[in-house]
Design a protein around this motif. Structure first.
Motif, mmCIF file in Angstrom:
data_model
loop_
_atom_site.group_PDB
_atom_site.id
_atom_site.type_symbol
_atom_site.label_atom_id
_atom_site.label_comp_id
_atom_site.label_asym_id
_atom_site.label_seq_id
_atom_site.Cartn_x
_atom_site.Cartn_y
_atom_site.Cartn_z
ATOM 1 N N ALA A 144 0.830 -1.211 0.000
ATOM 2 C CA ALA A 144 0.000 0.000 0.000
ATOM 3 C C ALA A 144 0.857 1.252 0.000
ATOM 4 C CB ALA A 144 -0.928 -0.005 1.203
ATOM 5 N N ASN A 145 2.069 1.169 0.584
ATOM 6 C CA ASN A 145 2.960 2.333 0.607
ATOM 7 C C ASN A 145 3.442 2.696 -0.784
ATOM 8 O OD1 ASN A 145 2.708 2.396 3.391
ATOM 9 N ND2 ASN A 145 4.476 1.033 3.710
ATOM 10 N N SER A 146 3.558 1.722 -1.643
ATOM 11 C CA SER A 146 4.070 1.985 -2.992
ATOM 12 C C SER A 146 2.980 1.967 -4.043
ATOM 13 C CB SER A 146 5.159 0.952 -3.350
ATOM 14 O OG SER A 146 4.601 -0.330 -3.320
ATOM 15 N N GLN A 147 1.710 2.085 -3.605
ATOM 16 C CA GLN A 147 0.608 2.008 -4.559
ATOM 17 C C GLN A 147 0.662 3.128 -5.577
ATOM 18 O OE1 GLN A 147 -3.165 1.797 -2.720
ATOM 19 N NE2 GLN A 147 -4.344 1.661 -4.613
ATOM 20 N N LEU A 148 1.066 4.306 -5.108
ATOM 21 C CA LEU A 148 1.074 5.467 -6.002
ATOM 22 C C LEU A 148 2.411 5.647 -6.711
ATOM 23 C CD1 LEU A 148 -0.820 7.989 -3.719
ATOM 24 C CD2 LEU A 148 -1.757 6.534 -5.531
ATOM 25 N N SER A 149 3.357 4.740 -6.490
ATOM 26 C CA SER A 149 4.683 4.906 -7.104
ATOM 27 C C SER A 149 4.602 4.559 -8.577
ATOM 28 C CB SER A 149 5.711 4.014 -6.403
ATOM 29 O OG SER A 149 5.782 4.358 -5.041
ATOM 30 N N THR A 150 5.073 5.417 -9.400
ATOM 31 C CA THR A 150 5.142 5.165 -10.858
ATOM 32 C C THR A 150 6.559 5.462 -11.301
ATOM 33 O OG1 THR A 150 4.387 7.393 -11.269
ATOM 34 C CG2 THR A 150 2.720 5.654 -11.279
ATOM 35 N N LEU A 207 16.515 9.088 -8.500
ATOM 36 C CA LEU A 207 17.085 7.831 -8.008
ATOM 37 C C LEU A 207 18.580 7.989 -7.786
ATOM 38 C CD1 LEU A 207 15.257 5.319 -10.379
ATOM 39 C CD2 LEU A 207 14.467 6.332 -8.242
ATOM 40 N N LEU A 208 19.048 7.494 -6.636
ATOM 41 C CA LEU A 208 20.468 7.600 -6.318
ATOM 42 C C LEU A 208 21.266 6.455 -6.887
ATOM 43 C CD1 LEU A 208 20.205 8.790 -2.610
ATOM 44 C CD2 LEU A 208 20.475 10.167 -4.661
ATOM 45 N N THR A 225 16.033 -1.945 -9.739
ATOM 46 C CA THR A 225 16.043 -3.383 -10.020
ATOM 47 C C THR A 225 14.860 -3.723 -10.908
ATOM 48 O OG1 THR A 225 17.066 -3.817 -7.892
ATOM 49 C CG2 THR A 225 16.048 -5.684 -9.007
ATOM 50 N N VAL A 226 15.137 -4.386 -12.031
ATOM 51 C CA VAL A 226 14.108 -4.737 -13.011
ATOM 52 C C VAL A 226 14.116 -6.244 -13.200
ATOM 53 C CG1 VAL A 226 13.380 -4.533 -15.409
ATOM 54 C CG2 VAL A 226 14.168 -2.522 -14.184
ATOM 55 N N TYR A 273 12.633 0.142 -6.554
ATOM 56 C CA TYR A 273 13.714 0.990 -6.044
ATOM 57 C C TYR A 273 13.345 1.399 -4.620
ATOM 58 C CZ TYR A 273 16.910 4.859 -5.353
ATOM 59 O OH TYR A 273 17.884 5.702 -4.848
ATOM 60 N N LYS A 274 14.060 0.807 -3.646
ATOM 61 C CA LYS A 274 13.766 1.049 -2.228
ATOM 62 C C LYS A 274 12.291 0.745 -1.959
ATOM 63 C CE LYS A 274 17.529 4.287 -1.379
ATOM 64 N NZ LYS A 274 17.935 5.615 -0.891
ATOM 65 N N ASP A 275 11.490 1.754 -1.544
ATOM 66 C CA ASP A 275 10.085 1.532 -1.230
ATOM 67 C C ASP A 275 9.171 1.793 -2.419
ATOM 68 O OD1 ASP A 275 10.645 4.162 -1.301
ATOM 69 O OD2 ASP A 275 9.296 4.728 0.345
ATOM 70 N N LYS A 276 9.731 2.085 -3.599
ATOM 71 C CA LYS A 276 8.922 2.334 -4.781
ATOM 72 C C LYS A 276 8.825 1.066 -5.617
ATOM 73 C CE LYS A 276 10.189 7.209 -5.075
ATOM 74 N NZ LYS A 276 10.740 8.286 -5.945
ATOM 75 N N PHE A 277 7.644 0.893 -6.250
ATOM 76 C CA PHE A 277 7.407 -0.319 -7.033
ATOM 77 C C PHE A 277 6.468 0.013 -8.196
ATOM 78 C CE2 PHE A 277 4.816 -4.011 -8.027
ATOM 79 C CZ PHE A 277 5.768 -4.981 -8.262
ATOM 80 N N ASP A 278 6.719 -0.602 -9.350
ATOM 81 C CA ASP A 278 5.841 -0.432 -10.504
ATOM 82 C C ASP A 278 5.957 -1.666 -11.375
ATOM 83 O OD1 ASP A 278 4.016 0.628 -12.177
ATOM 84 O OD2 ASP A 278 5.190 2.391 -12.770
#
Length: 1198
Positions: A107-113, A141-142, A146-147, A201-206
């Motif tokens: 849910a934390n990364s739901q809005l990550s694009t 991104l620093l 990961t893909v 990437y860390k807490d981001k997901f797409d």
């Protein structure tokens, strides 16, 4: 194929022992393998599942394990749920106990694009390549994200990279975008399906899913052991998992297997003991035992009771390709909204997806199922959802129309045709058991027209006689092809040919069949080369010989292969005359320098040798010994011009003739010479040390274009010309620099063409560089009245070559800074009266000198002037040079300026020797401050004492000036020979009657041989009236003459001796003196060293030194120990031992240590100096503050 069936919803399985744990990647790699049909598995005899690492090596293509496995008829509940489910880029664990925690984490990364560009679905044909691209923005991104790439629900494709799959990633620094590519190489039909790309990437997901469609898919056949085609060819080999149909071709007659009842492998595994799992997998060909055990473990879980669904979806459905499937759920509350999803993407109603509502039942139909429909589906009602899996399988392709035996002739087009049960099915063709792979260069082509498959053989040969077969997934067919030769007919025979030497020979024949053959010449095989080509096009055969030679004559025969027929022909080569002008220019022009000898040899050819005739203007040039003549040889003809002249230019003709024909050519002969000298240049503009000169090109350029010009200059009084440019000047304008102001110069031009340098042009008219004068001097107050102020001054100390055009007088009132110009026009006098001034006011005065170069710096009067009249006694200020006798030569101008003082304006009286001055001969001009005596051309009668009387009221002042006008003296009165002895003559003479009004300073004696009467000076500046002339030549007879000399120079005439002096011979023998050779060699030595120099940025700087040495030393300039070579900012000169380095518009970076190095055979010497480049500013008086030069604008930060 059985229809899809369903399991009971309330079926609960007894728990079974869990399979041994595996690494995640190996599980993904292996996939899941649902049970096969029992009869097929027994027929194939599939081995038990391999170890995980071996399974990984065997899976060389994406989704291979998924395609090999056939899904069950109906799967238990929970088996269809995937390990990860996607919903609007949010994933959760399927039925695991930790699902709630995973939902919170996602849910934390739901809005990550993260995606900038998502991969799009596509289609590809079997054997072709396709690439999917995903792009991620890296601005925030620093490190690299990961893909991961997945096929279906769980297969990670990173472990499948190899021959058929490549994963690439790149980073573009400019746009800061990561690009990830997945390339599928030589796609196969089992690669079709749903794919997914995830980026974290860390807490981001797409994530993003996409479909791949592969055309010309293949299936299984019930009559052939198709599993033997999928046998593993070796552990870890490149062809692991590849189709192998060679075993099928060897067993064309397959016995019909007895049909056995279907066995549900899932039921067997549920009821079997763990020790019997491997036996069941070996018996039924299960390759992914661990995956099935994992799914079996999920089947044994007890489903939670749903509050939204009264009846949920079945765990799995299976349907044939092209069929229709029906999904049904029953809601507990019919008012709930239902949404259907496929791989996390909502399904919209269409002709493919049809939705129905029947009470509490919600039904979705999927029409015309294809391989891309093989995926996960789920339906949501409120906050709950249920999922299932759909498996799509293909029916076997059968051969409905068999191949037929065919006979054909060589060269014909052959088509073998069969029909199969489905359109665009995957069909393989074989020749004698080997697969036929068509290509762009192959004679075999496969054409598909719906269910028809046609093998086309272009230009059949005997080698195409074979047994051809076709194989599908459900059957095969074979037929024999027989290819024979056709009867051969000669349509066009070879013909005898006679060709000219160098022309093309083309032997052509045509036969009734498209066959090969051999060419022979005089019984020997003909070999192809760059000059000889053998052409075979269809039924036509050609032998083409380019540039025929004499040795190409002979008997040629063409023999068709496999036939006993021969086609003969004879070739005869003749050689007409030819003229070879390859050595000349494109326009056949020959250039010769005037005065040189021209020998133009032109190669010719022909058989028999042709006769050559040279002509010009219809007049033949004969062979012989004339200045212009012709010389003929068997292989060449020569035109000879002994001494080329300008009139020899023109067009010369060559005519060749022999039995084979004639040849003609024209040659243009151009006689060139150095150009005429240009016209004298014009100097159009002059500066303080520069000028601008222009000129016209020479009238005659010597027959060659003018390449440029050399420019030279010299001082008018000098005879030494100096070259100004070492590189040719392309234009007709030039700007010489570095001239001395006030010195008269002349310039001249040399024209240069390809032949050489012309004679110099006539010198230009003399010109003098101009500059602004120095400020006027001695600015004083001459007189003051109540309304006027009269100022006077002296001319500038340095006027320069531009002369003096006049003066500008300015004044301003005390207490103001407004300067007022007193004179509206330039004044040429050094005195001016300022009028209209207020009485008792105080003014400041300044004066400027003006010439063609501009106004000089002003000369200020030191203190303010009170405007009020004052009486002043007269006073004469005799210049210092007039206090002595003033001497001038006859013809010179006398201009005496005698300043005086006195107020009011005094009265002046001039007298000469006590008598009034004759104003017709002597001009007197008086002003308020001075008086001028001017004589335009002085004569000796103007000599005398001049008196000046200056009178102001009762005050009188007098002064005297002595003027003497001198001229050249007359000749001596008498010159006579006093005595002659040996090689000596004694002369004496009397002084001249007219000494030119000044003392005689000496005499000049000259001698002349009686034979030549050429006069030579023997003594100059001789003060006595007698002299002895020595070292005369014995046996000669001499005359002598004497000139008188005073301060004006030699007398115009000389007095010559009346008699001659004869030097008699006395019999003495003259011996030449012996001189020893002097050694002039010398090591290099600097006679004038380099000195440390300061240069101004933007202005050219020069470094000078002088060196001496013999042989002449080689000069090398270096900066900071690095040699200066080919740098356009530097120019190096060396003239008469003076070495100069010019630095063009230096900058502070050009500062440093410069070194001049001189080298010859006797040694090496170096000398150094330092150059500092300063930037000079102008306009600010405060120290430490930078300012601007004129025309420059800078922003200064202090």
């Amino acid at each position: 194929m059985p229809e899809p069936t369903k399991k009971e919803e309330n079926e609960v399985l007894a728990p079974a022992p869990a399979p041994p744990p595996e690494e995640p990647n190996k599980e993904k790699e292996a996939g899941t393998a649902p049970a096969k049909e029992p009869n097929k598995e027994k027929e194939a005899g599939t081995a038990p599942a391999k170890e995980p690492n071996k399974e990984k090596e065997a899976g060389t293509s994406p989704g291979k394990d998924e395609e090999d496995a056939s899904p069950p008829v109906a799967l238990p509940p929970g088996l269809g749920s995937r390990a990860l489910e996607r919903k609007d880029s949010e994933w959760s664990i399927g039925e695991s106990p930790a699902g709630e925690e995973q939902d919170k984490q996602n849910a934390n990364s739901q809005l990550s694009t993260l995606f900038v560009e998502k991969p799009q679905g596509g289609s590809v044909k079997v054997g072709e390549n396709i690439t999917f691209i995903a792009k991620v923005k890296a601005e925030d991104l620093l490190r690299k994200p990961t893909v991961k790439w997945f096929k279906g629900k769980w297969m990670d494709l990173a472990s499948k990279a190899g021959k058929h799959l490549q994963l690439k990633e790149t980073f573009e620094r400019h746009s800061r975008v990561y690009t990830f590519e997945m390339q599928i190489i030589k796609a196969k039909e089992n690669y079709a399906g749903n794919y997914r790309c995830e980026v974290t990437y860390k807490d981001k997901f797409d994530s993003c899913s996409f479909d791949l469609e592969v055309h010309e898919s293949t299936g299984t056949t019930p009559n052939i052991d198709i599993r033997s085609a999928f046998k593993r060819s070796g552990e870890g080999q490149d062809d692991a998992g590849e189709l192998d149909f060679s075993g099928l071709l060897k067993r064309r007659e397959v016995k019909q297997q007895e049909e056995q009842p279907e066995v549900d492998v899932w039921e067997l595994l549920k009821n079997a003991k763990p020790s019997e799992y491997e036996k069941i997998a070996f018996q039924y060909g299960i390759t992914d035992l661990r995956g099935m055990l994992k799914r079996l473990k999920r089947m044994r879980r007890v489903e939670k009771k749903s509050a939204a669904f009264a009846r949920i979806l079945d765990p799995a459905y299976q349907v044939d390709k092209g069929g229709r499937v029906r999904f049904v759920v029953e809601l507990a509350d019919p008012k709930l909204e239902v949404k259907w999803y496929k791989n996390g993407q909502e399904i919209r109603p269409s002709t493919k997806y049809i939705f129905e509502h029947k009470g509490c039942e919600r039904i979705m139909f999927i029409n015309n199922c294809v391989l891309t429909d093989d995926s996960e589906y789920y339906v949501t009602a409120g906050d709950e959802k249920c999922s299932t899996e759909l498996f799509v399988r293909e029916p076997p392709v059968m051969v409905t129309k068999q191949l037929e035996d065919t006979k054909a002739y060589c060269g014909e087009r052959v088509e073998l045709e069969c029909e199969v049960s489905e359109d665009d099915a995957n069909v393989k063709w074989f020749k004698n058991g080997e697969e036929i792979i068509p290509g762009p260069k192959s004679r075999y082509h496969i054409r598909v027209e719906g269910k028809k498959h046609i093998l086309v053989i272009e230009g059949a040969t005997k080698a195409d006689t074979a047994e051809y077969s076709v194989m599908t997934t459900g059957g095969q067919s074979s037929a024999k092809l027989s290819v024979d030769l056709k009867p051969l007919k000669i349509l066009t025979p070879l013909t005898d040919q006679t060709v000219n030497l160098g022309k093309e020979v083309c032997l052509k024949c045509e036969v009734s069949e498209n066959i090969t053959g051999k060419w022979t010449k005089n019984g020997l095989p003909v070999q192809e080369s760059d000059r000889l080509k053998i052409v075979h096009k269809g039924r036509i055969h050609k032998l083409v010989i380019a540039n025929a030679l004499v040795e190409d004559e002979g008997d040629y025969v063409f023999t068709p292969d496999s036939y006993s027929v021969t086609l003969p022909a004879k070739v005869h080569v003749i050689d007409p005359p030819k003229i070879n002008l390859d050595g000349l220019d494109a326009d056949n022009t020959v250039t010769v320098i005037a005065g040189n000898k021209l020998r133009l040899e032109i190669p010719i050819s022909g058989e028999p040798p042709p006769k050559a005739i040279w002509s010009r203007a219809d007049k033949a040039i004969m062979e012989g010994s004339g200045r212009i003549r012709a010389e003929n040889y068997p292989d060449s003809t020569t035109l000879v011009i002994d001494i080329a002249e300008k009139d020899d230019s023109g067009v010369y003709h060559i005519n060749l003739k022999n039995e084979a024909g004639e040849a003609h050519a024209s040659i243009k002969i151009k006689v060139v010479d150095i150009p005429d000298p240009p016209v004298a240049p014009n100097v159009t503009d002059v500066g303080d040390d520069w000028c601008v000169m222009t000129w016209e090109p020479p009238l005659y350029d010597g027959g060659s274009p003018i390449l440029g010009y050399f420019i030279e200059r010299k001082k008018k009084q000098s005879s030494r010309w100096m070259r100004l440019n070492f590189d040719l000047c392309k234009e007709t304008i030039f700007e010489p620099k570095k001239m001395i102001e006030g010195v008269a110069y002349e310039v001249r031009i040399f024209a240069v063409n390809a032949v050489g340098i012309s004679k110099p042009s006539m010198p230009s008219k003399p010109f003098v560089p101009l500059a602004v004068t120095s400020p006027p001097t001695l600015l004083t107050v001459d007189s003051v009245t109540d309304t006027t102020v009269t100022m006077k001054w002296r001319p500038p100390d340095q006027i320069g070559a531009a002369g003096l055009d006049g003066y500008v007088l300015e004044y301003c009132f005390e207490g103001t800074d407004d300067w007022i110009v007193a004179n509206t026009e330039l004044i040429d006098k050094t005195k001016f009266t300022i009028t209209g001034l207020p009485t008792d006011s105080r003014i400041f005065v300044r004066v400027k000198a003006v010439n063609a170069a501009g106004a000089s710096e002003p000369k200020y009067y030191s203190q303010p002037i009170l405007v009020k009249e004052v009486i002043e006694a007269p006073k004469i200020r005799i210049p210092r040079h007039l206090k002595q006798t003033y001497i001038r030569r006859v013809g010179e101008a006398i201009n005496l300026v005698i300043p005086f003082q006195g107020k009011p304006r005094p009265e002046l009286i001039w007298t000469k020797d006590g008598a009034p001055i004759d104003k017709n001969q002597i001009n007197i001009r008086n002003s308020e401050t001075d008086t001028i005596v001017f004589i335009r051309k002085a004569e000796r009668s103007h000599s005398g004492k001049y008196d000046l009387q200056v009178k102001v009221e009762k005050f009188v002042e007098t002064a005297s000036i002595d003027i003497r006008v001198v001229d050249r003296p007359g000749p001596p009165q008498l010159v006579k020979i006093e005595d002659v002895w040996g090689e000596n003559v004694a002369l004496s003479w009397t002084p001249p009657r007219d000494d030119g009004n000044t003392a005689i300073t000496g005499y000049t004696i000259q001698k002349a041989d009686k034979k030549s009467m050429e006069w030579f000076t023997v003594i100059e500046h001789y003060h006595r009236t007698s002299a002895t002339i020595t070292e005369l030549v014995i046996g000669n007879e001499y005359y002598f003459r004497v000139f008188a000399e005073n301060m004006c120079g030699l007398s115009e005439d000389a007095t010559m001796t009346k008699e001659s002096a004869v030097i008699a011979k006395d019999g003495k023998i003259y011996k030449n003196p012996v001189y020893e050779d002097f050694d002039f060699t010398e090591a290099p030595m600097f006679t004038q060293p380099l000195v440390n120099t300061y240069a101004v940025a933007g202005y050219n700087a020069t470094l000078n030194c002088s060196v001496r040495g013999n042989p002449k030393p080689k000069i090398t300039w270096m900066k900071n120990k690095v040699a200066i070579k080919d740098d356009p900012r530097y120019r190096m000169f060396s003239n008469q031992g003076v070495c100069t380095l010019e630095i063009r518009k230096p900058s502070p970076y050009d500062g440093g240590t410069y070194c001049c190095k001189a080298v010859n055979d006797l040694g090496t010497v170096e000398i150094e100096c330092k150059l500092e480049v300063k930037v000079i500013y102008q306009g600010v008086n405060s120290p430490g503050q930078p300012v601007f030069l004129e025309g420059q604008q800078q922003v200064l930060q202090l």
